[in-house]
Design a protein around this motif. Sequence first.
Motif, short mmCIF file in Angstrom:
data_model
loop_
_atom_site.label_atom_id
_atom_site.label_comp_id
_atom_site.label_asym_id
_atom_site.label_seq_id
_atom_site.Cartn_x
_atom_site.Cartn_y
_atom_site.Cartn_z
N GLN A 168 -75.56 -4.65 -37.01
CA GLN A 168 -75.12 -4.92 -38.38
C GLN A 168 -75.22 -3.67 -39.23
N GLY A 207 -75.37 0.97 -38.75
CA GLY A 207 -75.25 2.08 -37.82
C GLY A 207 -73.85 2.22 -37.26
N ALA A 226 -71.68 -0.81 -36.12
CA ALA A 226 -71.54 -1.94 -37.03
C ALA A 226 -70.14 -2.59 -36.99
N PRO A 227 -69.04 -1.80 -36.90
CA PRO A 227 -67.72 -2.44 -36.84
C PRO A 227 -67.59 -3.39 -35.63
N GLY A 277 -65.73 4.93 -30.81
CA GLY A 277 -66.15 5.12 -32.19
C GLY A 277 -65.64 6.41 -32.80
#
Lengths: 296, 402
Positions: free
Chosen positions: B53, B55, B58-59, B244
């Motif tokens: 949730q 860092g 998170a996505p 990422g």
Amino acid sequence: MPDWLDIGVVAVLNGLAIGLLLFVVAVGLSLVFGMLDVLNLAHGALFLTGAYLAWSLGGEHPTWVSWLGALAVAAVVGAVAGGGLSLLTEPLARRSHLEQALLTLGVALVVAELLSAVFGDDVRGVNPPPGLDGTVDVAGSAYPSYRLALIGLGAAAALAMHVVVERTPLGALVRASVADRDMVAAAGIDARLVRAGVFVAGSMLAATAGVLGSPIYNARPGLDTTILILALVVVVIGGLGSIRGAFAAALLIGQIESTGRALLSDLASFLLFGALAIVLAVRPRGLFVTANGGRS
Amino acid sequence: MAGSINRRQLLAMLGAAGVGAVAGGCGSSVGGGGGGGPATPGGAIKVGLVIPQAGVYAPLGVDMKNAWDLWLERNQNKLGNYRVTTIAADEGEGPQTGVPAVQKLLQSDQVDVLVGIVNSSTALGVKDMVTEAKKLLMVSNAGAGAITGKDRVPYIWRTSFTNAQVSSAMGTYLAGSGKTAYAIAPDYAAGAEAIGGFTAAFTAGGGRVVREAKPAFGKTQDYQPFLSQIQASGAQLTFCFFAGAEAVAFVKQYAQFGLSTRIPLYGSGFLTEGGVLTAQGDAAVGVQTTLHYSTELDNAANQAFRSAYQAKYNKPPTVYAVQTWDAATVLNRALRTATGLQGEAIAAALGSVGTIDDSPRGPWTFDGQSPKQTFYLRKVEKRGDGLVNAVVQDLGASSQPT
């Protein structure tokens, strides 16, 4: 091995581009630390703010208008933030570095959270303005034209700063403040004004560097600390408050990040801090600080 | 700030350990929590959803949570015959936050089943804890082969993939082209597994990797040294594994250095999945990847899933969403026949769920504790004002490579 020669030329050139961008970021941090004795850990957050400004004004396909607009807005935002930081750190002026660092670290965390709340945790891709989004042939390899432009711009900024600091009354004030802040105050110059001016200038540089760096680094959570650490390494290697030092150190770090990684890719993570450790061992006050220049 | 959180977490953990010991003792005398006897399964189930949730991941956590909530909403909030209470915990970026999160769910929240986990080190780090608690963990992302391979425990299953499984599909496909390759991935476990899987499959099919590079993970912002190497290596194609922010940086710089028009770029599907594709923009057009899902898959289950997801969250789903959606699907099936909520009972039921025929990714089965599933060759194309991973070819089904 002509291959290696080509790689070498491109790597050196790229190191110059990264180094000059780093110089624009780090020189503000160095002046604030050197002249005001304030360790501004919010410097990286200003860079990231600039990067997000470039994205939100230009989106994926920026125009020259949006690009220059982002630079202008970043300069204004940087100036306002610099003024704010100056006021915030004022009461701590005579306290220890640790307390100042805690305050600016807190500001940095708050700004990073706010940016994450506004722009989300996804990476935001930024592209160069039109005309600079192509490649140029360098020693037989394609090289992004934006990075070449960045070299020109960074060199111009460095030259301008050199002239201002070495040849103008304002520069004399800057140099005097680095050498002995108390004597400048004793000579009747309003220390608060110097303080605010330096903070504003340094923060403007950080925020505009964020716009300039965004086509290379994009805008993403965590970029603020990455840039802050690189800038801190530049400041430590170059010596506090030394513009020439910041310039030389930024170019050195640029080459380490580029040529160093190309030649010694296995040691890549070690190179940056290895260089820092060597400089600290040999010249603990930085490469370009004269005997009476540094403050403890 | 970090210090105080850690202390609080430590206190919470210590407290939870005490409560857990007491509650565990009670539970065993009563005959298992969750309500309902083994003969007539039903009642309530507590699911611990372990997702990042905060860092860098998170996505992914958002996509996973979205899919989980959507599945429950469309299935009367029931898994099998059990009413579901979901307790989400923040996995964070690595095992230093992920392991305590799982510990809290097991000991303080007393969950019956765990779902989620993005980071492979976290999945491997909770192995002993999950085994000791005898609870089932359905991994819906983490890709380390060891989780369901050499470090396998009966309680940990996955609805996702293994790193080598995804990249070896690409290796096998590209081997037929007779071209030479440059392989690049960050120098961490997932990167090594991806390159290993690719190289093994690629060379087995007659291909040759001319050079392999491992940029420092999380410390490389500028890929110029490697991009110059790729040009100089003479390789005819590039295979990469990035996710990422690194995926965005690599794909954009690959295009900025003019490589995308000369040396085609291939990768594991995470390279162009979800939010990173939006950030890459036009730089990603033409990039080809292998993955076990694409929003563009033409099957009824995917169309229904995609439109429901799009309607609720106003963005297309991702592979991370599908894996979590399927975690709910398989748990639902298993809990219909499982004799209880204990790890053994659910694991036994999972072993006989057969073909999952209503998955958005197409039909798949468990081979051991990891999916045997179809991989697709996908190519980034412009569609309207956005980008999609268009399906180019069905590469056939494969299991986790040994």
